[in-house]
Design a protein around this motif. Sequence first.
Motif, short mmCIF file in Angstrom:
data_model
loop_
_atom_site.label_atom_id
_atom_site.label_comp_id
_atom_site.label_asym_id
_atom_site.label_seq_id
_atom_site.Cartn_x
_atom_site.Cartn_y
_atom_site.Cartn_z
N LYS A 1 0.09 4.73 -2.04
CA LYS A 1 -1.17 4.50 -2.76
C LYS A 1 -2.32 5.28 -2.13
O LYS A 1 -2.31 5.61 -0.95
CB LYS A 1 -1.52 3.00 -2.77
N GLU B 1 -2.65 -1.95 -7.69
CA GLU B 1 -1.68 -0.94 -7.30
C GLU B 1 -0.55 -0.82 -8.31
O GLU B 1 0.46 -0.17 -8.05
CB GLU B 1 -1.11 -1.28 -5.91
N LEU C 1 0.80 -1.22 0.00
CA LEU C 1 0.00 0.00 0.00
C LEU C 1 0.83 1.28 0.00
O LEU C 1 0.29 2.38 0.02
CB LEU C 1 -0.94 0.01 1.23
#
Length: 450
Positions: free
Chosen positions: A236, A343, A233
Motif C-alpha cells: 500500500k 486499503e 499495509l
Amino acid sequence: MIANKEIERLPQSAVKLSVTIEKDAVRAEYGDLLKKYSKTAKLKGFRPGHVPGDILEKKYGDSLKHEASANIMEKALKDIFEQIDEKPLPYVTPELQGDFTPDLDKNLEFAVVYDVFPEVTVGEYRGLSAEEADVEISSEDEQREIDILREQNALVVDKKEDTVAKNDIVTITYYEVDEGGKEIPNTRREGFVFTVGTGYNLYKLDDDIVGMKKDTEKVIAKDFPEDFEYEILRGKKVTLKVTVTALKEKQLPEMDDELAQDISEKYKTLADLKADIRQKLEEVLKNRLKSENISALIKKVVDASEVDLPKSMVSLELDQMWHNFVSRLRGTEEQVEALLGREGKSKEELFKEWTPAAERSAKTELVIHKMIEKESLVITDNEIEDELKREAESSNTPLEELKAQYEKERVRDYLVEEMKKQKLYDIIITAASITKGGKRKFMDVMGNNK
C-alpha cells in the motif's frame, strides 16, 4: 413425548438430528398456553384475565401453535442431549432445518444440525526425530544484555536540542491524508510515544522523523512492500501528516561496578553481573532450543494425525486471531475495519486468508488434547503448589497473593492444562532422537522471543 429420533453424521464433524414428537404432547403444550394467556390477556370487551379460550384461539391461534411447537422442541432437545453422545459443542446453537407449519392433528417432525466434538486419530508420537541448532553465546550477546540494563537504568530527561535523533523518545500526533491533503477519518492518533529506532509504530516512521524539530509538522509518503510486517499495509501507499509534540533523551550510566550494584544488591562487581548474565542466557537458550524441538515434533504428529474439523471451531479460532490483530494495532474494531476498507480489503477477506492457519491451530490443539487423554495425564495438588511457588519466586509475588489471583481470575484450570501439556512434551521429547544441526547465531535462534 418423543416418538422417534435419528442421528446422521455429516462432514466436518456436524450432526443432523431428526426428531418426531407425538401430537398429544404438542396439543398439551398448546392447551397449557391457552390457559396461561386466558388468565393474563387483555382484550377489548373482556375483563383482564377472563378472555375465553376460543376467542384467544381465534385471534392468536397460529402464534400460539408456533410458540407451543417451539417450547416442545426445546424440551425435546434438552432431553435428547442428556441421553446421546453426539452433544453439540458448548459454544454452538443447533440450527433448525427448513420451515414447518404447526398442525395439532399431526406429529411434530423437525431436524436440527449442529457441530460435535470431532473424532481425532493421533499419529505416532514416540520415537520421532528432530534436529537441534548448534548455538554458542558470544561476548556480543552478553554486551547486548548489559546495554539493555543500561537502557533500563537510564535517566529520561527533556532534550536540550529540539532535533529528533535515533534513540530519542518522541511523542507524536499523526493521521493519514488523501490526495488533496485532507485528513482521513478514524486515522488520527495523538500522544503516541515511542523510541526512535525501535520500529515500535505501525507505519515505521523512525527514519522519516529523524531530523524533525519539536512542534513542527511533516508530510510523509510511505510505500510499503508486499512482505511488510503488518498485513494490513502490505503493498500500500500511504501519506501521513506527523507532528512532534514532545522530545526526550536517555542519559546512560557508565558500565562499571556501580552500575552492577545499582541493578541488584547481589552484585558486587561488573564481573559478577556479567557471570550472572551468561548463566541466564544459557538457561534461556536451553529453553528456546527445547521449545523449537517440541514444535518440530508436534508438527510431525499433527501432520500424521486425522481430524475432521468442525466449522465452528475454525470460526472460533478466527475470532481469536481477529481479536489479537486488533490488539496489536492498538485500535478499536471500527478503526481497524475502516483501515482495511481504505486499503480495499474486508474483514471477511482477511478471515479467508487466515483460515489455513486457523485450521492448523485448531487441529494442533485437538491432537495435543487427544495425546494428553491417551497418556491419562493428571496434575496433583502438590504439583500445582510447587508450580505456584516457582512462579511466585520468579515474579517476586507473595505466594498467597498469587493463589488468590489465580482463584479470582479463574485461571487455575488454564494452569492445569498448561502443566499437562508440559508433561506431554517431556514424554515426546524424551522418547525422541535429537541430533545436532548446523551452526546458528544466538539472536537468530531467539528472534523476538527472548
